[in-house]
Design a protein around this motif. Structure first.
Motif, PDB file in Angstrom:
ATOM      1  N   LYS A  34      10.901  -0.250   9.823  1.00 12.34           N
ATOM      2  CA  LYS A  34       9.645  -0.215   9.096  1.00 12.34           C
ATOM      3  C   LYS A  34       9.917  -0.519   7.629  1.00 12.34           C
ATOM      4  CE  LYS A  34       6.923   1.252  12.418  1.00 12.34           C
ATOM      5  NZ  LYS A  34       5.878   0.474  12.961  1.00 12.34           N
ATOM      6  N   LYS A  57       7.763  -1.446   3.775  1.00  8.32           N
ATOM      7  CA  LYS A  57       6.480  -1.410   3.099  1.00  8.32           C
ATOM      8  C   LYS A  57       5.784  -2.751   3.254  1.00  8.32           C
ATOM      9  CE  LYS A  57       4.433  -0.566  -1.443  1.00  8.32           C
ATOM     10  NZ  LYS A  57       3.431  -1.582  -1.305  1.00  8.32           N
ATOM     11  N   LYS A  58       4.532  -2.711   3.642  1.00  7.51           N
ATOM     12  CA  LYS A  58       3.747  -3.927   3.839  1.00  7.51           C
ATOM     13  C   LYS A  58       3.449  -4.551   2.475  1.00  7.51           C
ATOM     14  CE  LYS A  58      -0.701  -4.224   5.225  1.00  7.51           C
ATOM     15  NZ  LYS A  58      -1.888  -4.065   6.028  1.00  7.51           N
ATOM     16  N   ARG A  59       3.864  -5.818   2.304  1.00 10.22           N
ATOM     17  CA  ARG A  59       3.653  -6.513   1.034  1.00 10.22           C
ATOM     18  C   ARG A  59       2.539  -7.530   1.108  1.00 10.22           C
ATOM     19  NH1 ARG A  59       9.080  -9.187  -0.657  1.00 10.22           N
ATOM     20  NH2 ARG A  59       8.859 -10.107   1.403  1.00 10.22           N
ATOM     21  N   ILE A  85      -0.937  -9.316   3.547  1.00 14.30           N
ATOM     22  CA  ILE A  85      -1.946  -9.192   4.599  1.00 14.30           C
ATOM     23  C   ILE A  85      -2.299 -10.603   5.053  1.00 14.30           C
ATOM     24  CG2 ILE A  85      -2.932  -7.022   3.759  1.00 14.30           C
ATOM     25  CD1 ILE A  85      -5.318  -8.808   2.716  1.00 14.30           C
ATOM     26  N   ASP A 105      -0.759  -7.848  -0.615  1.00 19.05           N
ATOM     27  CA  ASP A 105      -1.503  -6.633  -0.282  1.00 19.05           C
ATOM     28  C   ASP A 105      -1.649  -5.786  -1.545  1.00 19.05           C
ATOM     29  OD1 ASP A 105      -2.821  -4.654   1.067  1.00 19.05           O
ATOM     30  OD2 ASP A 105      -1.033  -3.816   2.016  1.00 19.05           O
ATOM     31  N   TYR A 127       8.272 -13.499   2.744  1.00 23.09           N
ATOM     32  CA  TYR A 127       6.834 -13.434   3.006  1.00 23.09           C
ATOM     33  C   TYR A 127       6.421 -14.200   4.262  1.00 23.09           C
ATOM     34  CZ  TYR A 127       6.566 -11.722  -1.811  1.00 23.09           C
ATOM     35  OH  TYR A 127       6.731 -11.010  -2.961  1.00 23.09           O
ATOM     36  N   GLU A 152       7.132 -12.107   7.288  1.00 23.31           N
ATOM     37  CA  GLU A 152       6.151 -11.028   7.397  1.00 23.31           C
ATOM     38  C   GLU A 152       4.813 -11.535   7.935  1.00 23.31           C
ATOM     39  OE1 GLU A 152       5.794  -8.404   3.947  1.00 23.31           O
ATOM     40  OE2 GLU A 152       7.819  -9.034   3.357  1.00 23.31           O
ATOM     41  N   LYS A 185       5.149 -12.504  11.603  1.00 24.54           N
ATOM     42  CA  LYS A 185       5.225 -11.302  12.454  1.00 24.54           C
ATOM     43  C   LYS A 185       3.832 -10.752  12.744  1.00 24.54           C
ATOM     44  CE  LYS A 185       9.759  -9.390  11.355  1.00 24.54           C
ATOM     45  NZ  LYS A 185      10.491  -8.312  10.651  1.00 24.54           N
ATOM     46  N   LEU A 186       2.986 -10.737  11.723  1.00 25.68           N
ATOM     47  CA  LEU A 186       1.618 -10.264  11.939  1.00 25.68           C
ATOM     48  C   LEU A 186       0.877 -11.163  12.923  1.00 25.68           C
ATOM     49  CD1 LEU A 186       0.583  -9.222   8.313  1.00 25.68           C
ATOM     50  CD2 LEU A 186       0.928  -7.702  10.287  1.00 25.68           C
ATOM     51  N   LYS A 188       2.054 -10.366  16.331  1.00 26.43           N
ATOM     52  CA  LYS A 188       1.446  -9.097  16.755  1.00 26.43           C
ATOM     53  C   LYS A 188       0.053  -9.347  17.321  1.00 26.43           C
ATOM     54  CE  LYS A 188       0.111  -4.572  14.764  1.00 26.43           C
ATOM     55  NZ  LYS A 188      -0.346  -4.061  15.964  1.00 26.43           N
TER      56      LYS A 188
END
Length: 180
Positions: free
Chosen positions: A6, A8-10, A12, A68, A105, A108, A111-112, A115
Motif C-alpha cells: 500500500k 499513498k495515493k498520489r 486519481i 489527487d 504516475y 499508478e 493500476k487503477l 482495477k
C-alpha cells in the motif's frame, strides 16, 4: 496471497466528459506526446468526432490522470476499451506528459484502470501493445505484472523502417494473485 504494498495515493482517474473533449483532442494530436506511434492525426476535427464518439460509448473508457490534490492538475491519460468483447478482453493504453514522466504516475494510473477492468467490468484479460523501441512503455507493463506474450514482427512502419510490436497481457487470475 500476493498483495501489492500500500502506498499513498498520489493520483486519481477522472472519467472524461464532454467538458474534456478539447483537452483530449489537443493531447491526441500532439506528435511530441506519441513519439513511438506509427501515425498521429493532425486532423483535429476528425479526432474530435472520434473522441466524442468514444466518450458516448460503452466500449471505450477515457480517463484523465490527475494529481489527487485540490488543484486536480492533469498529468496524463489512460484509456481502456474492449479488445475482443466476446472473450471479455480489454486493451489498455496510456500517456504521461513529459514533465511528469519517470515518477511512477503512469504505473499508478494504469493500476487503477486494471482495477476497474477486473473488479468492476469482469474482464478476463487485459492486453497492451507497444513499439519495441518504447522501453518506458513496456517497463510500465512489466511493473503492472503483465507478461510479454509475443512479438509481432515488422508490425508497422515507424520513422521510415519496419519495427516490431510487443504484445503483453494479464489474466484476471494473475491480477488477483498480484493485487488482491
Amino acid at each position: 496471497m500476493g498483495g501489492a504494498k500500500k502506498v499513498k495515493k498520489r493520483i486519481i482517474l477522472s472519467l472524461a466528459s464532454m467538458d474534456d473533449v478539447d483537452f483530449i483532442v489537443d493531447k491526441k494530436t500532439s506528435v511530441s506526446l506519441w513519439p513511438y506511434e506509427d501515425f498521429v492525426s493532425s486532423d483535429k476535427e476528425a479526432v474530435r468526432n472520434n473522441v466524442i464518439e468514444k466518450i458516448n460509448s460503452d466500449w471505450y473508457k477515457q480517463y484523465i490522470i490527475r494529481f489527487d490534490d485540490h488543484e486536480r492538475t492533469p498529468i496524463g491519460e489512460v484509456h481502456i476499451h474492449w479488445y475482443v468483447k466476446d472473450r471479455e478482453s480489454w486493451e489498455i493504453g496510456y500517456c504521461i506528459f513529459p514533465e511528469y514522466q519517470g515518477q511512477g504516475y503512469c504505473v499508478e494510473g494504469a493500476k487503477l484502470a486494471l482495477k476497474y477492468a477486473f473488479e468492476d467490468w469482469n474482464a478476463h484479460k487485459v492486453v497492451a501493445m507497444c513499439n519495441e523501441f518504447n522501453i518506458a512503455s513496456y517497463k510500465v507493463l512489466e511493473r503492472l505484472g503483465m507478461l510479454k506474450e509475443g512479438v509481432f514482427k515488422d508490425e508497422f512502419l515507424w520513422q521510415g523502417k519496419w519495427v516490431n510490436q510487443f504484445f503483453y497481457s494479464i489474466l484476471d487470475s494473475e491480477y488477483r494473485k498480484i493485487y488482491l
